[in-house]
Motif scaffolding. Structure first.
Motif, PDB file in Angstrom:
ATOM      1  N   THR A 170      37.245  16.990 -21.509  1.00  0.00           N
ATOM      2  CA  THR A 170      36.733  15.816 -20.960  1.00  0.00           C
ATOM      3  C   THR A 170      37.006  15.188 -22.385  1.00  0.00           C
ATOM      4  OG1 THR A 170      35.717  16.131 -18.780  1.00  0.00           O
ATOM      5  CG2 THR A 170      34.809  13.672 -20.105  1.00  0.00           C
ATOM      6  N   SER A 198      31.402  10.088 -25.575  1.00  0.00           N
ATOM      7  CA  SER A 198      31.213   8.423 -25.354  1.00  0.00           C
ATOM      8  C   SER A 198      31.198   9.077 -23.689  1.00  0.00           C
ATOM      9  CB  SER A 198      31.907   7.723 -25.396  1.00  0.00           C
ATOM     10  OG  SER A 198      33.305   8.433 -25.492  1.00  0.00           O
ATOM     11  N   THR A 199      29.917   9.115 -22.697  1.00  0.00           N
ATOM     12  CA  THR A 199      30.280   8.537 -21.285  1.00  0.00           C
ATOM     13  C   THR A 199      29.804   7.839 -20.439  1.00  0.00           C
ATOM     14  OG1 THR A 199      27.935  10.132 -21.072  1.00  0.00           O
ATOM     15  CG2 THR A 199      29.263  10.882 -21.124  1.00  0.00           C
ATOM     16  N   SER A 200      30.251   7.568 -19.703  1.00  0.00           N
ATOM     17  CA  SER A 200      30.366   6.396 -18.695  1.00  0.00           C
ATOM     18  C   SER A 200      28.810   5.975 -17.649  1.00  0.00           C
ATOM     19  CB  SER A 200      31.272   5.923 -18.132  1.00  0.00           C
ATOM     20  OG  SER A 200      31.643   7.289 -16.529  1.00  0.00           O
ATOM     21  N   ILE A 250      35.273  11.947  -8.695  1.00  0.00           N
ATOM     22  CA  ILE A 250      35.927  10.652  -9.562  1.00  0.00           C
ATOM     23  C   ILE A 250      37.445   9.871  -8.275  1.00  0.00           C
ATOM     24  CG2 ILE A 250      36.764   9.037 -10.428  1.00  0.00           C
ATOM     25  CD1 ILE A 250      35.134  10.606 -12.533  1.00  0.00           C
ATOM     26  N   LYS A 259      30.948  15.590  -7.694  1.00  0.00           N
ATOM     27  CA  LYS A 259      30.785  14.176  -7.103  1.00  0.00           C
ATOM     28  C   LYS A 259      33.094  14.508  -7.852  1.00  0.00           C
ATOM     29  CE  LYS A 259      32.365  12.690 -11.431  1.00  0.00           C
ATOM     30  NZ  LYS A 259      32.429  14.620 -12.284  1.00  0.00           N
ATOM     31  N   ASP A 271      29.003  10.027 -14.194  1.00  0.00           N
ATOM     32  CA  ASP A 271      28.667  11.335 -13.542  1.00  0.00           C
ATOM     33  C   ASP A 271      27.215  11.569 -12.850  1.00  0.00           C
ATOM     34  OD1 ASP A 271      30.816  12.095 -14.315  1.00  0.00           O
ATOM     35  OD2 ASP A 271      30.711  14.142 -15.857  1.00  0.00           O
ATOM     36  N   VAL A 298      38.898  11.707 -23.816  1.00  0.00           N
ATOM     37  CA  VAL A 298      37.857  10.960 -23.939  1.00  0.00           C
ATOM     38  C   VAL A 298      38.398  10.444 -25.607  1.00  0.00           C
ATOM     39  CG1 VAL A 298      35.630   9.416 -24.515  1.00  0.00           C
ATOM     40  CG2 VAL A 298      36.178  10.627 -22.430  1.00  0.00           C
ATOM     41  N   GLY A 330      38.572  12.609 -12.786  1.00  0.00           N
ATOM     42  CA  GLY A 330      38.418  13.510 -13.629  1.00  0.00           C
ATOM     43  C   GLY A 330      38.696  13.064 -15.655  1.00  0.00           C
ATOM     44  N   GLY A 331      37.991  14.139 -16.310  1.00  0.00           N
ATOM     45  CA  GLY A 331      38.687  13.840 -17.162  1.00  0.00           C
ATOM     46  C   GLY A 331      40.138  13.562 -18.002  1.00  0.00           C
ATOM     47  N   VAL A 341      36.390   3.383 -16.663  1.00  0.00           N
ATOM     48  CA  VAL A 341      35.193   3.578 -16.474  1.00  0.00           C
ATOM     49  C   VAL A 341      34.172   3.017 -17.707  1.00  0.00           C
ATOM     50  CG1 VAL A 341      34.525   6.082 -16.148  1.00  0.00           C
ATOM     51  CG2 VAL A 341      33.503   3.842 -14.846  1.00  0.00           C
ATOM     52  N   VAL A 342      35.010   4.076 -19.063  1.00  0.00           N
ATOM     53  CA  VAL A 342      34.473   4.138 -19.843  1.00  0.00           C
ATOM     54  C   VAL A 342      34.463   2.588 -21.031  1.00  0.00           C
ATOM     55  CG1 VAL A 342      34.658   5.221 -22.460  1.00  0.00           C
ATOM     56  CG2 VAL A 342      35.090   6.807 -20.417  1.00  0.00           C
ATOM     57  N   GLU A 392      38.560   6.659 -13.238  1.00  0.00           N
ATOM     58  CA  GLU A 392      38.195   7.466 -14.951  1.00  0.00           C
ATOM     59  C   GLU A 392      38.611   6.910 -15.926  1.00  0.00           C
ATOM     60  OE1 GLU A 392      40.524   8.847 -12.296  1.00  0.00           O
ATOM     61  OE2 GLU A 392      39.720  10.477 -11.942  1.00  0.00           O
ATOM     62  N   HIS A 393      38.029   7.245 -16.653  1.00  0.00           N
ATOM     63  CA  HIS A 393      38.843   6.566 -17.789  1.00  0.00           C
ATOM     64  C   HIS A 393      38.425   5.768 -18.540  1.00  0.00           C
ATOM     65  CE1 HIS A 393      40.018  10.426 -20.222  1.00  0.00           C
ATOM     66  NE2 HIS A 393      40.240  10.681 -19.011  1.00  0.00           N
TER      67      HIS A 393
END
Ligand code: MEV
Length: 312
Positions: free
Chosen positions: A187, A142-144, A13, A11, A147, A191, A271-272, A20-21, A17-18
């Motif tokens: 990542t 901590s993922t949103s 992004i 995927k 992914d 984060v 991404g991260g 979105v967390v 990103e970020h």
């Protein structure tokens, strides 16, 4: 002998990103040309065994970065009360690991699909999403959830943690060039760096996140209006704000600068960050080639070009 197969794709992004967390929106698109394939068979040796480029050996002694895989195999077997027969799991991935390309989520998605296929169980997308999210929570603090969602789907999505994901058609007369910086993205560190900054400078970070959220919404409008130039501008703004959050680095910035100099409509990390990949928007295929070359000269290891009108 009886085999089970599963696959999943990478995927990208596009924006958000970020942020979105913290429940701001993000746009992600599937990247189907880079894939993970998993094959599952009964294991003659009598114990669960894994074969992959990072590790080959018993499932019980996987290295730390594969603990999510270990958890996922057991979780899948237990959730559906599959037979406890020993499995041989072969993972074959074209997705570079740790590049913000969702390799970890994609491996998980492909793995669950392969195990279910082996036991002739047809898993729903929702069940898949739940299982993989549980395993991802082990891999990343901590993922949103972005992914896993996007690797299980083949449509562009606008996603917010607190809302139902929304698929939309992407039909833009432009090309996206994805470049691997050749450096592992981090990542999890990125984060936590954002979290630290947020604890220290609450208002500053809140403003950055708010702006990123606005860029994402404007980007969605630019996509609807079929306006690549505007989308490119917004991508560049998004990168500038990610930079303020402290998740870019010199290597990424050098590659991004090179793509601007080569005439890109816009560019950002994806991404991260702190390594990983960069994306660039190009007006046409010819420009995409020029940009890809410039990014390689600036240190990118590999590039992929994606026509953005194939998600109509
Ligand atoms: C990583 O691919 C994307 C981040 O926004 C983290 C997440 O959404 O879980 C940095």
């Amino acid at each position: 002998s009886n085999c089970g197969y599963g696959h999943a794709h990478s995927k990208i992004i596009l924006m958000g990103e970020h942020a979105v967390v913290y429940d701001y929106p993000a746009i992600a698109i599937p990247f189907t040309s880079v894939q993970v394939r998993v094959k599952v068979q009964a294991n003659q040796i009598g114990r669960d065994f894994i074969q992959s480029s990072i590790y080959t050996g018993p499932l019980t002694t996987v290295p730390k970065q594969m603990e999510n895989i270990q958890a996922l195999v057991n979780l899948t077997r237990d959730s559906f009360q599959f037979d406890r027969k020993a499995l041989l799991i072969k993972i074959d991935s074209d997705i570079p690991a740790g590049r913000g390309m969702g390799s970890s989520a994609a491996v998980s998605v492909a793995l669950v699909r392969a195990i279910c296929d082996y036991f002739n169980y047809s898993i729903s997308d929702y069940q898949l999403h739940l299982l993989v999210n549980q395993a991802e929570a082990i891999a990343h603090e901590s993922t949103s959830g972005l992914d896993t969602l996007i690797t299980a789907s083949d449509k562009p999505v606008i996603y917010r943690k607190s809302q139902k994901p929304f698929n939309f058609p992407l039909d833009l007369n432009a090309y996206l060039v994805l470049a691997d910086s050749g450096m592992e993205g981090r990542t999890q560190q990125a984060v936590s760096r954002v979290l630290q900054l947020k604890l220290q400078q609450k208002e500053f970070v809140a403003e950055l996140m708010e702006s990123i959220g606005n860029f994402v919404e404007q980007a969605y409008t630019a996509i609807q209006d079929k306006n690549p130039a505007e989308l490119g501008r917004l991508m560049t703004y998004n990168h500038y704000y990610l930079n303020q959050l402290g998740v870019s680095n010199e290597r990424l910035d050098r590659i991004i600068n090179a793509s601007w100099m080569a005439g890109a409509l816009g560019a950002k990390l994806t991404g991260g960050g702190m390594g990983g990949c960069v994306i660039t928007l190009a007006e046409n295929l010819n420009q995409a080639k020029v940009i890809a070359k410039a990014m390689k000269q600036a240190g990118a290891h590999k590039t992929w070009t994606l026509n953005l009108n194939k998600f109509a």
